[in-house]
Design an enzyme around this catalytic site. Structure first.
Site, PDB file in Angstrom:
ATOM      1  N   MET A  23      37.439  35.202   8.318  1.00 54.44           N
ATOM      2  CA  MET A  23      36.672  35.695   7.177  1.00 54.44           C
ATOM      3  C   MET A  23      35.168  35.549   7.337  1.00 54.44           C
ATOM      4  O   MET A  23      34.405  36.036   6.503  1.00 54.44           O
ATOM      5  CB  MET A  23      37.097  34.954   5.908  1.00 54.44           C
ATOM      6  N   LYS A  41      27.569  30.871   5.161  1.00 52.11           N
ATOM      7  CA  LYS A  41      28.717  31.597   5.704  1.00 52.11           C
ATOM      8  C   LYS A  41      28.489  33.085   5.571  1.00 52.11           C
ATOM      9  O   LYS A  41      28.383  33.627   4.467  1.00 52.11           O
ATOM     10  CB  LYS A  41      30.009  31.207   4.986  1.00 52.11           C
ATOM     11  N   ASP A 139      43.545  30.997  -0.006  1.00 56.92           N
ATOM     12  CA  ASP A 139      43.648  30.657   1.413  1.00 56.92           C
ATOM     13  C   ASP A 139      43.598  29.138   1.597  1.00 56.92           C
ATOM     14  O   ASP A 139      42.847  28.613   2.412  1.00 56.92           O
ATOM     15  CB  ASP A 139      42.521  31.330   2.212  1.00 56.92           C
TER      16      ASP A 139
END
Length: 470
Positions: A23, A41, A139
């Site tokens: 991801m 991120k 997740d």
């Protein structure tokens, strides 16, 4: 291409790359405006998207990240901001000097039960707050749990999944999430939910205690996804309070799992040496009349084949014993309260098994709608794979909705098996129905009367693992 030293959004200077996954890519960065270290991120969009789809995905990521930024909990990595770099969303998060739970397990092996309960309790408490805010993580896995040197655990990667209401499968047909830790209903294409987060945390804690993932960790993602969708879990080798809590979290029926808040309470009790509170969510409850198809979630601990095989096992021993009480077994008294006597649960299970394998037409009527939804043809076919049935432990009620049995049988495709099974039941009017079936323990044994056993001895020696499905 993002590189060390780049300045993101005019304030975040990239210092070093510290991680990457499906991801996104994570960097350690320095916030030049507030003079602090943060984690950045860069989110990666799924491949094969059109320009319009990519824009929608970007907007979803930004919206979810902004929602996650409102969370403030010591068990969750804080999201400070969401910015853009080259049209791609970038999450600005709290920097935590820690290793992931996945790295810890790989380096040290399984965790002691108390430590696993402590970790799970912290993470569950944070996820419970997220669920109250309408955020589903989607997740949860060992790689997304950070462990500090002080023993604190933090769940990370909030905000990278799609917003609630988006479909589970992308336009290219790719499943988003980590197959080894998905809930069965998500693996079958259903919408991720708070209940699927509970299952994923249970699977994560199973891995922490067992040292391996519940559905295996092979490289074949399609085979793994198939095992998850079918609930073919490897029975845990460990026993004790932590295992009971984890298996409760991993029930195949989403409605039978505890809430995340309840899971946190149960795990905290195990961590401090207290008995976990009794489950408050029961499978044993009246069906809606009629059930609403749109809101009905599939419930099954194993494929219908597994339920059929487990059911057949009791036939040889129980059929003669139940002949005199067939009328009572076929017509259990209507319950007068929400709790049903243990004797009635056991009698209902015994009566169901006594019909099999010869009277499948009648046995079929004793399955819940969720079990029947998996198909009559598959149910009938499952019986042809089984012979030489022996009961090693009679039905025993272990909870208000649960019966455990011990069985041995020979399956043409797998050889001789000895298993302990746990069945959950539910009420439909005056009837008690079989609603799910789960293998607790399973071992391959040598059959004495099978000619093919001599041919398969070498194969049986290699088959060391108990299997969670038939």
């Amino acid at each position: 291409m993002t590189e060390q030293g780049d300045l993101i959004a005019g304030r975040y200077r990239l210092q070093r790359r510290i991680g990457a996954g499906g991801m996104g890519v994570v960097w350690q960065a320095f916030d030049e405006r507030l003079d602090r270290v943060v984690a950045l991120k860069h989110l990666l969009l799924p491949p094969g998207l059109s320009t319009e789809e990519a824009e929608r995905a970007r907007q979803r990521a930004v919206r979810e990240a902004r929602i996650a930024a409102r969370l403030q909990h010591p068990g969750a990595v804080t999201v400070h901001d969401v910015v853009e770099d080259g049209g791609r969303p970038v999450l600005v998060m709290e920097y935590v000097r820690a290793s992931s739970l996945a790295e810890l397990i790989a380096a040290r092996g399984p965790l002691p039960a108390v430590q696993a309960a402590q970790v799970g309790g912290q993470v569950a408490a944070a996820l419970a707050v997220a669920h109250e805010a309408g955020i589903v993580h989607r997740d949860v896995k060992p790689a997304n749990i950070l462990m500090t040197d002080t023993g604190a655990a933090k769940i990370t990667d909030f905000g990278i999944a799609r917003a609630r209401g988006d479909t589970t499968i992308t336009a290219t047909g790719l499943l988003v999430g980590t197959p080894a830790f998905l809930a069965p209903e998500v693996a079958r294409g259903h919408e991720p939910s708070a209940a699927s987060d509970v299952f994923s945390l249970g699977a994560t804690l199973y891995t922490a205690v067992e040292g391996r993932a519940p559905f295996g960790d092979g490289d074949n993602a399609i085979a793994l996804l198939h095992a998850v969708a079918g609930g073919q879990m490897i029975p845990p080798a460990s026993h004790g309070p932590i295992t009971d809590v984890v298996l409760h979290m991993m029930r195949a029926d989403p409605a039978a799992r505890p809430t995340m808040a309840q899971a946190a309470e149960n795990l905290h009790a195990v961590a401090v040496g207290r008995p976990a509170p009794a489950p408050t969510r029961l499978d044993l409850r009246p069906l809606a009349d009629p059930p609403a198809p749109a809101s009905r979630r599939p419930r099954s601990a194993l494929p219908i084949a597994a339920a059929a095989i487990a059911a057949v096992v009791l036939t040889v021993l129980l059929y003669p014993l139940l002949t005199s009480s067939r009328q009572v077994a076929d017509q259990p008294p209507a319950p007068t309260t929400s709790a049903v006597a243990a004797a009635q649960l056991q009698q209902s299970v015994a009566g169901y098994y006594a019909l099999l394998p010869d009277r499948t037409d009648e046995a079929w009527t004793r399955l819940s709608p969720a079990m029947q939804a998996q198909g009559r043809e598959q149910y009938e076919k499952a019986w042809k794979d089984v012979k030489d049935l022996v009961v090693t432990a009679a039905p025993q009620a272990t909870d208000t909705d649960t019966v455990t049995i011990g069985v041995e049988y020979t399956a043409e495709s797998r050889g001789r098996l000895r298993e302990t099974r746990q069945l959950h039941l539910m009420i439909d009017g005056s009837r008690v129905l079989i609603d799910s079936d789960q293998v607790l323990t399973s071992e391959r044994i040598n059959g004495k009367n099978e000619n093919r056993d001599k041919k398969d001895d070498d194969g049986e020696k290699d088959d060391k693992k108990g299997k969670g499905g038939n």
